[in-house]
Write a protein that holds these residues in place. Structure first.
Motif: not given
Length: 312
Positions: A71-74, A102-105
């Motif tokens: 899972i990406a958290y964006r 994935h952790v983005d921003g």
């Protein structure tokens, strides 16, 4: 690498609004287009599959546990999404034990728990990528369990006013990774710690390059980089400034202070700078080594009063 003022690095974060926007559409799974009012519901909808959760700007008093999947958290707009104060399982805002995350921003702040290890992210297994995130005003930024097959990558992120060593509890740190397969930290900033180490790891393989460790506003802090059980890899291109208020100012980087479990003879430390805040005169060591492994220390810019290395 030039150390920049806090305000300049976090200008984008100021755009975050005081309350969450979007109501029931705050958390959208990009692959399906479905939107949810809670992060936990969005995570549950992905389950053991793969997906990206796009998060609308706002401040959220929510947390989530990822039990599986990739899972990406964006953030829809980088550094306009704040997770403020909410803790799952008495651990962190995000508790991760899937295949990968994935952790983005995102911004994580004001995270505290009774055992003193309140974190933005608690990683229990799987791979983790963190890009452009901010961890601030909490006990810990990222805390992990062990996963010998896992990899952690942190890039272009800020760790500010983290750590503690009080209440007769084990210390907390800016980043503390267990025995993970590999750790990579690049282009990130560690500053104004409240205790413990800025970066502590038990990983056998590290790449720590192009970061700044600004301890000038630190309080009762310890080491910049603590390789608790030794490690191979590279530490290069980092700028380290030691402040006045230290619990332990005897070293900047440590190799296996808690016992040698990994061979450090392949560790290269070069092209870094180490200094004290202006007007401070004391004795310290750049690399303190608790082993007989021959760490390869290349050319580094080291201020007066700092010994290159010693055996402890």
């Amino acid at each position: 690498m030039r150390i920049l003022p806090i305000a300049l690095l976090l200008t984008a974060a100021i755009a975050a609004t005081a309350t969450a926007q979007g109501g029931g559409t705050a958390f959208t799974v990009a692959e399906t287009g479905r939107s949810f009012a809670s992060l936990a519901s969005a995570v549950s909808s992905i389950g053991d599959g793969a997906g990206t959760i796009v998060i609308a700007p706002g401040t959220y008093r929510q947390c989530a546990v990822q039990e599986g999947g990739d899972i990406a958290y964006r953030a829809a707009q980088p550094r306009t999404v704040i997770f403020d104060g909410a803790i799952c399982e008495g651990k962190a805002a995000l508790v991760l034990r899937g295949r990968a995350a994935h952790v983005d921003g995102l911004i994580f702040q004001n995270l505290r728990v009774p055992d003193g290890n309140g974190a933005g992210i608690r990683l229990e297994q799987g791979n983790l990528d963190v890009e452009g995130a901010v961890f601030r005003n909490s006990e810990e930024g990222i805390l992990t369990h062990d996963d010998a097959n896992g990899a952690i990558r942190i890039d272009h992120s800020t760790f500010q006013r983290l750590g503690r060593c009080d209440r007769d509890l084990d210390c907390a740190h800016g980043v503390y990774t267990g025995n993970y397969g590999s750790l990579t930290v690049t282009r990130s900033r560690f500053e104004a710690g409240n205790g413990g180490h800025y970066l502590k790891t038990r990983s056998p393989r590290v790449t720590i390059t192009g970061n700044s460790f600004d301890d000038s506003a630190g309080r009762a802090t310890n080491y910049m980089i603590d390789l608790s059980n030794g490690a191979s890899g590279t530490i290069s291109g980092n700028e380290m400034v030691q402040g006045r208020d230290k619990e332990n100012y005897s070293a900047f980087i440590t190799v296996a202070p808690e016992g040698r479990e990994h061979d450090s003879s392949g560790l290269v430390i070069a092209d870094n700078s180490a200094s004290f805040v202006p007007g401070l005169s004391r004795q310290s060591t750049f690399v303190a080594n608790w082993t007989d492994d021959r760490v390869r220390i290349g050319a580094n810019k080291i201020a007066s009063g700092i010994k290159v290395t010693d055996r402890r």
